[in-house]
Design a protein around this motif. Sequence first.
Motif, PDB file in Angstrom:
ATOM      1  N   GLN A 141       0.833  -1.202   0.000  1.00  0.00           N
ATOM      2  CA  GLN A 141       0.000   0.000   0.000  1.00  0.00           C
ATOM      3  C   GLN A 141       0.873   1.259   0.000  1.00  0.00           C
ATOM      4  N   GLN A 144       2.699   1.685  -3.513  1.00  0.00           N
ATOM      5  CA  GLN A 144       1.785   2.152  -4.554  1.00  0.00           C
ATOM      6  C   GLN A 144       1.261   3.556  -4.252  1.00  0.00           C
ATOM      7  N   ARG A 255      -1.747  -1.729 -13.785  1.00  0.00           N
ATOM      8  CA  ARG A 255      -2.674  -1.905 -12.669  1.00  0.00           C
ATOM      9  C   ARG A 255      -3.185  -3.343 -12.564  1.00  0.00           C
ATOM     10  N   PRO A 256      -3.596  -3.982 -13.677  1.00  0.00           N
ATOM     11  CA  PRO A 256      -4.018  -5.383 -13.555  1.00  0.00           C
ATOM     12  C   PRO A 256      -2.929  -6.288 -12.995  1.00  0.00           C
ATOM     13  N   GLU A 258      -0.410  -5.324 -11.029  1.00  0.00           N
ATOM     14  CA  GLU A 258      -0.250  -4.968  -9.626  1.00  0.00           C
ATOM     15  C   GLU A 258      -1.348  -5.609  -8.787  1.00  0.00           C
ATOM     16  N   TYR A 259      -2.567  -5.503  -9.293  1.00  0.00           N
ATOM     17  CA  TYR A 259      -3.696  -6.074  -8.552  1.00  0.00           C
ATOM     18  C   TYR A 259      -3.511  -7.574  -8.352  1.00  0.00           C
ATOM     19  N   ASN A 260      -3.020  -8.253  -9.386  1.00  0.00           N
ATOM     20  CA  ASN A 260      -2.819  -9.702  -9.306  1.00  0.00           C
ATOM     21  C   ASN A 260      -1.468 -10.089  -8.715  1.00  0.00           C
ATOM     22  N   ARG A 261      -0.698  -9.088  -8.321  1.00  0.00           N
ATOM     23  CA  ARG A 261       0.590  -9.307  -7.649  1.00  0.00           C
ATOM     24  C   ARG A 261       1.485 -10.247  -8.446  1.00  0.00           C
ATOM     25  N   ARG A 410      -7.455 -10.296   1.486  1.00  0.00           N
ATOM     26  CA  ARG A 410      -7.774  -9.669   0.194  1.00  0.00           C
ATOM     27  C   ARG A 410      -6.892 -10.243  -0.909  1.00  0.00           C
ATOM     28  N   ALA A 412      -5.899 -11.666  -4.618  1.00  0.00           N
ATOM     29  CA  ALA A 412      -6.172 -11.190  -5.978  1.00  0.00           C
ATOM     30  C   ALA A 412      -6.908 -12.244  -6.786  1.00  0.00           C
ATOM     31  N   VAL A 518     -12.312  -4.910 -11.223  1.00  0.00           N
ATOM     32  CA  VAL A 518     -11.076  -5.579 -11.629  1.00  0.00           C
ATOM     33  C   VAL A 518     -10.816  -5.342 -13.108  1.00  0.00           C
TER      34      VAL A 518
END
Length: 602
Positions: A141, A144, A255-256, A258-261, A410, A412, A518
């Motif tokens: 967090q 980012q 971003r996708p 990052e969201y999915n790490r 949380r 992904a 998403v």
Amino acid sequence: MTYQINWDMDSVFPGGSSSSALRKKMDSLVNKKTAYEEAVHNWNWTEDKPDYIKLAEILKMQEELSNGLSESMTFTRGLLSADVTDKKAAVLTNELGELASELNSVNTVVTKKLVAMPDNEWDELLKKEPFKAVSFVLTEQREQGNELLSEKEEALINALSNDGFRGWGDHYNSLVATVTIPFQEKDGSITHLSAGQAQNQMESHPDTNVRHQVLKDWEEAWSEKTSLFADTLNRLAGFRLANYKAHGVEDYLKRPLEYNRMKKETLDTMWDTITANKGMVKDYLDRKAKLLGLDKLSWSDVEAPLSVGDYTARTYSYDEAARFILENFKKFSGEMASLAETAFEERWIEAEDRPGKRPGGYCANLPESGQSRIFMTFSGSTNEVSTLAHELGHAFHSHVMRDLPVLNRRYAMNVAETASTFAEMLISDATVREASDKAEKINLLDSKISRAATMFMNIHARFLFETRFYEERKKGLVSDERLNELMLDAQKEAYKESLNVYHPTFWASKLHFYNTGVPFYNFPYTFGFLFSLGIYARSLEEGKAFEEKYIALLRDTASMTTEELAQKHLGVDLTKPDFWQAAIDTIQTDIQQFMELTEEYI
């Protein structure tokens, strides 16, 4: 035991979209948000050392608000899924979306204050509880957060996104509610099916001619409104791109990922390895076409049931499906079977085949109730039994993480598909093992392999379409005619020209392209599928002893990167093709068996 096919929402908030309990809950969330906002603005890390008690209290308030919003949103969205004409539920969902937007603005302030902390102070903070337990997420967090704009700018974007970005997503749902598809019954009468009902007929009806006709009528139904769907898709992508640009992000995949790490290198390696192996899937599709008496498959034939020899594709009642799932879950994990039994007995599942439901299926969490809710339309096919198992896998994933801090729950989307696909494999493999004769085994293998074909071809087509759409959207609006062209080209490339009828309006009818939560709601499915194959292979090797390891892996899914998760629990490097190839080889084995068994029928 007889299970009810409709879910119980009254145990969450009695009274449906007119629930006074829900209204009371929403009012309390507004009050809690105000208190949270005040606490955040009054907190200063320089005055809170060395114990950081106030920050711990802020994180606790954030967790309570997050759980309350999730509980309420799962309820209202569930009502709207089960009845797309429920206007009250739509209004409530929008109201909760506005509250979520306001909460995001406050969360932004928290992030910016974390970013402002010197590195040495940050390192000291993460040595203390409760921060140490969620250090991965807090660090993510903070990192980012370096891209954030000012508090006022972020608050303005969040406020505008409710009627702008999320509003267009809601608009899509309203449009879908107006789509019906004519269907000729056996007696010659015409009924009008909802999108969910028509999709089941298009993909699962045993009669090839019926499937082809439903696909034709489906295309016509969506084509009548493609200009409206194109407006919606363009505005969603435009808002997203503008938001990215404001934050200095030029790559729409940043971003996708990052969201999915996960790393871009991992994604590219996965797709490259799949593409190199598509020849075997094309051979399977060509063989299936011959078995159906066709030169080539249509879009609606890929997942259709076969009727080889004297075998007619089996159908299941809802109770039969439940019993079959429980029996086979128990062979792997008693805890998994127990959770599924609870879901059936306590009516977590909405599965009735009726008009007025939205298409597709999902599992949503109720963190305060300690439950989940599963939505789908069940009409008895083997594929739908697998879908039911798939969604129960999601519920199990949430179940094993319930005692963790909310930040560590949380996970992904790519790893979210791990437990669901694993559960689906347990069931699809069980159906093949228990086949009564050769013809049945062929049909069940077909059902299993068609799932892989979807992951390798259909999902790839979605990814290709979306990347090319975003490239063109950066230059301006993309017409509905051009969207059809982009989709058709993507499908032909992904399927290696193995079909003779494609689905150019798929971009309009697929909810995932309009998901505001998403971005790029596609490649995580294929990732989860192949990742699960690797995990499933381990479970076959180790048997019951693997249950504990599997649960440990699931519990870590929100606490590290995807690559770290694979290295820790499987000892593999996802940026190399070896893991992906090994997973794909298991599909190759199924295809070889299918080709050998069907040789005499062509």
